[in-house]
Design a protein around this motif. Structure first.
Motif, mmCIF file in Angstrom:
data_model
loop_
_atom_site.group_PDB
_atom_site.id
_atom_site.type_symbol
_atom_site.label_atom_id
_atom_site.label_comp_id
_atom_site.label_asym_id
_atom_site.label_seq_id
_atom_site.Cartn_x
_atom_site.Cartn_y
_atom_site.Cartn_z
ATOM 1 N N ALA A 278 0.833 -1.201 0.000
ATOM 2 C CA ALA A 278 0.000 0.000 0.000
ATOM 3 C C ALA A 278 0.872 1.257 0.000
ATOM 4 O O ALA A 278 0.562 2.247 -0.678
ATOM 5 C CB ALA A 278 -0.939 -0.002 1.204
ATOM 6 N N GLN A 279 1.969 1.223 0.765
ATOM 7 C CA GLN A 279 2.893 2.351 0.770
ATOM 8 C C GLN A 279 3.447 2.601 -0.632
ATOM 9 O O GLN A 279 3.517 3.748 -1.099
ATOM 10 C CB GLN A 279 4.041 2.075 1.735
ATOM 11 C CG GLN A 279 3.645 2.020 3.193
ATOM 12 C CD GLN A 279 4.762 1.482 4.072
ATOM 13 O OE1 GLN A 279 5.930 1.471 3.658
ATOM 14 N NE2 GLN A 279 4.429 1.040 5.270
ATOM 15 N N ALA A 280 3.862 1.527 -1.302
ATOM 16 C CA ALA A 280 4.424 1.667 -2.644
ATOM 17 C C ALA A 280 3.387 2.222 -3.613
ATOM 18 O O ALA A 280 3.676 3.096 -4.439
ATOM 19 C CB ALA A 280 4.943 0.312 -3.135
ATOM 20 N N ALA A 281 2.151 1.726 -3.504
ATOM 21 C CA ALA A 281 1.106 2.178 -4.420
ATOM 22 C C ALA A 281 0.730 3.631 -4.155
ATOM 23 O O ALA A 281 0.500 4.411 -5.091
ATOM 24 C CB ALA A 281 -0.115 1.284 -4.295
ATOM 25 N N MET A 282 0.662 4.019 -2.883
ATOM 26 C CA MET A 282 0.361 5.405 -2.563
ATOM 27 C C MET A 282 1.481 6.324 -3.042
ATOM 28 O O MET A 282 1.235 7.428 -3.550
ATOM 29 C CB MET A 282 0.158 5.572 -1.054
ATOM 30 C CG MET A 282 -1.154 4.998 -0.532
ATOM 31 S SD MET A 282 -2.617 5.800 -1.232
ATOM 32 C CE MET A 282 -2.511 7.430 -0.488
ATOM 33 N N SER A 283 2.733 5.881 -2.922
ATOM 34 C CA SER A 283 3.851 6.671 -3.433
ATOM 35 C C SER A 283 3.748 6.837 -4.934
ATOM 36 O O SER A 283 4.004 7.925 -5.481
ATOM 37 C CB SER A 283 5.181 5.993 -3.065
ATOM 38 O OG SER A 283 5.363 5.937 -1.675
ATOM 39 N N ALA A 284 3.348 5.773 -5.614
ATOM 40 C CA ALA A 284 3.183 5.838 -7.067
ATOM 41 C C ALA A 284 2.070 6.811 -7.432
ATOM 42 O O ALA A 284 2.204 7.615 -8.371
ATOM 43 C CB ALA A 284 2.880 4.445 -7.618
ATOM 44 N N TYR A 285 0.980 6.762 -6.695
ATOM 45 C CA TYR A 285 -0.135 7.670 -6.961
ATOM 46 C C TYR A 285 0.296 9.121 -6.756
ATOM 47 O O TYR A 285 0.008 9.994 -7.589
ATOM 48 C CB TYR A 285 -1.307 7.344 -6.037
ATOM 49 C CG TYR A 285 -2.345 8.442 -5.993
ATOM 50 C CD1 TYR A 285 -3.269 8.595 -7.031
ATOM 51 C CD2 TYR A 285 -2.372 9.366 -4.945
ATOM 52 C CE1 TYR A 285 -4.199 9.618 -7.010
ATOM 53 C CE2 TYR A 285 -3.290 10.395 -4.924
ATOM 54 C CZ TYR A 285 -4.204 10.516 -5.955
ATOM 55 O OH TYR A 285 -5.109 11.541 -5.942
ATOM 56 N N LEU A 286 0.982 9.393 -5.653
ATOM 57 C CA LEU A 286 1.384 10.768 -5.362
ATOM 58 C C LEU A 286 2.382 11.290 -6.389
ATOM 59 O O LEU A 286 2.349 12.466 -6.764
ATOM 60 C CB LEU A 286 1.972 10.839 -3.945
ATOM 61 C CG LEU A 286 0.958 10.579 -2.829
ATOM 62 C CD1 LEU A 286 1.682 10.396 -1.491
ATOM 63 C CD2 LEU A 286 -0.054 11.705 -2.739
ATOM 64 N N ALA A 287 3.275 10.405 -6.852
ATOM 65 C CA ALA A 287 4.225 10.816 -7.888
ATOM 66 C C ALA A 287 3.491 11.128 -9.186
ATOM 67 O O ALA A 287 3.787 12.121 -9.868
ATOM 68 C CB ALA A 287 5.262 9.722 -8.102
ATOM 69 N N ALA A 288 2.518 10.291 -9.551
ATOM 70 C CA ALA A 288 1.743 10.529 -10.771
ATOM 71 C C ALA A 288 0.941 11.822 -10.647
ATOM 72 O O ALA A 288 0.813 12.584 -11.607
ATOM 73 C CB ALA A 288 0.819 9.345 -11.038
ATOM 74 N N ARG A 289 0.422 12.078 -9.456
ATOM 75 C CA ARG A 289 -0.341 13.312 -9.228
ATOM 76 C C ARG A 289 0.561 14.531 -9.374
ATOM 77 O O ARG A 289 0.152 15.558 -9.924
ATOM 78 C CB ARG A 289 -0.975 13.259 -7.837
ATOM 79 C CG ARG A 289 -1.880 14.434 -7.492
ATOM 80 C CD ARG A 289 -2.514 14.214 -6.131
ATOM 81 N NE ARG A 289 -3.432 15.286 -5.783
ATOM 82 C CZ ARG A 289 -3.062 16.412 -5.177
ATOM 83 N NH1 ARG A 289 -1.797 16.585 -4.842
ATOM 84 N NH2 ARG A 289 -3.965 17.346 -4.890
ATOM 85 N N ALA A 290 1.807 14.434 -8.851
ATOM 86 C CA ALA A 290 2.736 15.555 -8.953
ATOM 87 C C ALA A 290 3.068 15.860 -10.407
ATOM 88 O O ALA A 290 3.271 17.026 -10.779
ATOM 89 C CB ALA A 290 4.011 15.236 -8.173
ATOM 90 N N ASP A 291 3.093 14.838 -11.249
ATOM 91 C CA ASP A 291 3.407 15.034 -12.667
ATOM 92 C C ASP A 291 2.301 15.770 -13.410
ATOM 93 O O ASP A 291 2.518 16.284 -14.507
ATOM 94 C CB ASP A 291 3.667 13.683 -13.341
ATOM 95 C CG ASP A 291 5.006 13.081 -12.932
ATOM 96 O OD1 ASP A 291 5.869 13.854 -12.453
ATOM 97 O OD2 ASP A 291 5.174 11.858 -13.076
ATOM 98 N N LEU A 292 1.097 15.799 -12.837
ATOM 99 C CA LEU A 292 -0.010 16.483 -13.486
ATOM 100 C C LEU A 292 0.067 17.996 -13.308
ATOM 101 O O LEU A 292 -0.635 18.736 -13.997
ATOM 102 C CB LEU A 292 -1.349 15.980 -12.929
ATOM 103 C CG LEU A 292 -1.696 14.518 -13.214
ATOM 104 C CD1 LEU A 292 -2.998 14.158 -12.500
ATOM 105 C CD2 LEU A 292 -1.815 14.258 -14.708
ATOM 106 N N LYS A 293 0.883 18.417 -12.365
ATOM 107 C CA LYS A 293 0.935 19.843 -12.049
ATOM 108 C C LYS A 293 1.979 20.552 -12.912
ATOM 109 O O LYS A 293 2.928 19.968 -13.361
ATOM 110 C CB LYS A 293 1.245 20.046 -10.559
ATOM 111 C CG LYS A 293 0.153 19.482 -9.666
ATOM 112 C CD LYS A 293 0.452 19.738 -8.208
ATOM 113 C CE LYS A 293 -0.677 19.239 -7.306
ATOM 114 N NZ LYS A 293 -0.406 19.491 -5.889
#
Length: 293
Positions: A278-293
């Motif tokens: 879950a930690q790895a997946a949440m990190s992946a989500y947050l990184a993908a979200r940062a790329d949208l900005k």
């Protein structure tokens, strides 16, 4: 259902009355109403009891722990079904004793939730998932189950872990995800949570209830901050009724996203953390979200 003997254990007259009202609504046959200190003797004297309802307003310490262990053991063995209703102040010590098993744990339940939980217990189920009571409660619990499955699947896709499919165990063969350090900002995650709360000022908050996602965000922020999160704290973070939050914690644990750990400073409390996947997946989500900005 009415032929199943029900024992009510309550530490206040009000709690006993609420339990008795739920029993009447569910058509249960109450064989006795006793105080917590008399419960073990009552169970021993009536081996045919099928359901035990425990209503707690105060912390009975070690004696309460023994009673909860006895009830949890009976529920695990299939000898009885059990429901424990508590006030928020007792969530942590009670969850530590019965939160990982088949006992149905409620917190400040509504009359509909009480009757629903008891009705399900009376027909032999170990845990309350969906009840035939209030239609809004049914819809909320169904939506919660669907949300957990959806989030688990989405996180599995992000982390590349096919084993997290909503109910599967994490696959240790999948390598850890190396997160973009830009994304691991607890302040930003707390801001995401505040943004979600802001909607409640302008719309009915029930329209946007997503306790599973709120708890994932809260645990991820806490992990980055190096903070411990208790069950009671996580229920507050969920921003839904505590009983709904408890069910979400149970389902997310079964989904392989949450894990329980003993509190090193308090033997009567457990902590909830994200699993490594879950930690790895949440990190992946947050990184993908940062790329949208």
């Amino acid at each position: 259902m009415g032929e199943t003997p029900l024992l009510i254990v309550a530490d206040t007259p009000g709690g006993a009355a609420c339990a008795a009202t739920a029993a009447e609504a569910a058509g249960a046959r109450v064989v006795a109403i006793v105080a917590p200190g008399e419960a073990e003797a009552a169970l021993a004297a009536r081996p045919g009891i099928g359901v035990v309802w425990v209503d707690l307003d105060g912390d009975g310490g070690a004696a309460l722990d023994r009673l909860l262990d006895r009830i949890d053991a009976g529920a695990r063995s299939g000898g009885l079904s059990a429901i424990v209703s508590v006030v928020p102040a007792l969530l942590d010590p009670v969850f530590a004793r019965v939160g990982a098993g088949p006992v149905d744990l409620l917190c400040n339940p509504s009359p509909a939730e009480r009757a629903a939980a008891l009705g399900i217990a009376l027909i032999g189920r170990r845990r309350s998932r969906v009840a035939d009571g209030d239609a809004r409660d049914v819809a909320r619990l169904k939506a919660l189950s669907a949300e957990v499955a959806r989030i688990a699947g989405a996180l599995a896709e992000m982390s590349g872990d096919p084993a997290i499919d909503g109910w599967g165990a994490p696959n240790p063969a999948v390598p850890e995800f190396a997160a973009d350090a830009r994304a691991l900002d607890a302040t930003a995650i707390r801001g995401m949570i505040r943004e979600r709360r802001l909607r409640g000022r302008f719309f009915d908050a029930a329209m946007f209830g997503e306790p599973a996602w709120d708890m994932l965000l809260d645990l991820m922020a806490a992990q980055i901050e190096g903070k411990r999160v208790s069950v009671s704290s996580l229920c507050i973070a969920a921003a839904v009724p505590a009983t709904t939050a408890l069910r979400a914690i149970g389902m997310l644990t079964e989904a392989g996203l949450f894990e329980r750990r003993p509190d090193p400073d308090d033997a009567r409390r457990v902590l909830i953390t994200l699993t490594s996947r879950a930690q790895a997946a949440m990190s992946a989500y947050l990184a993908a979200r940062a790329d949208l900005k």
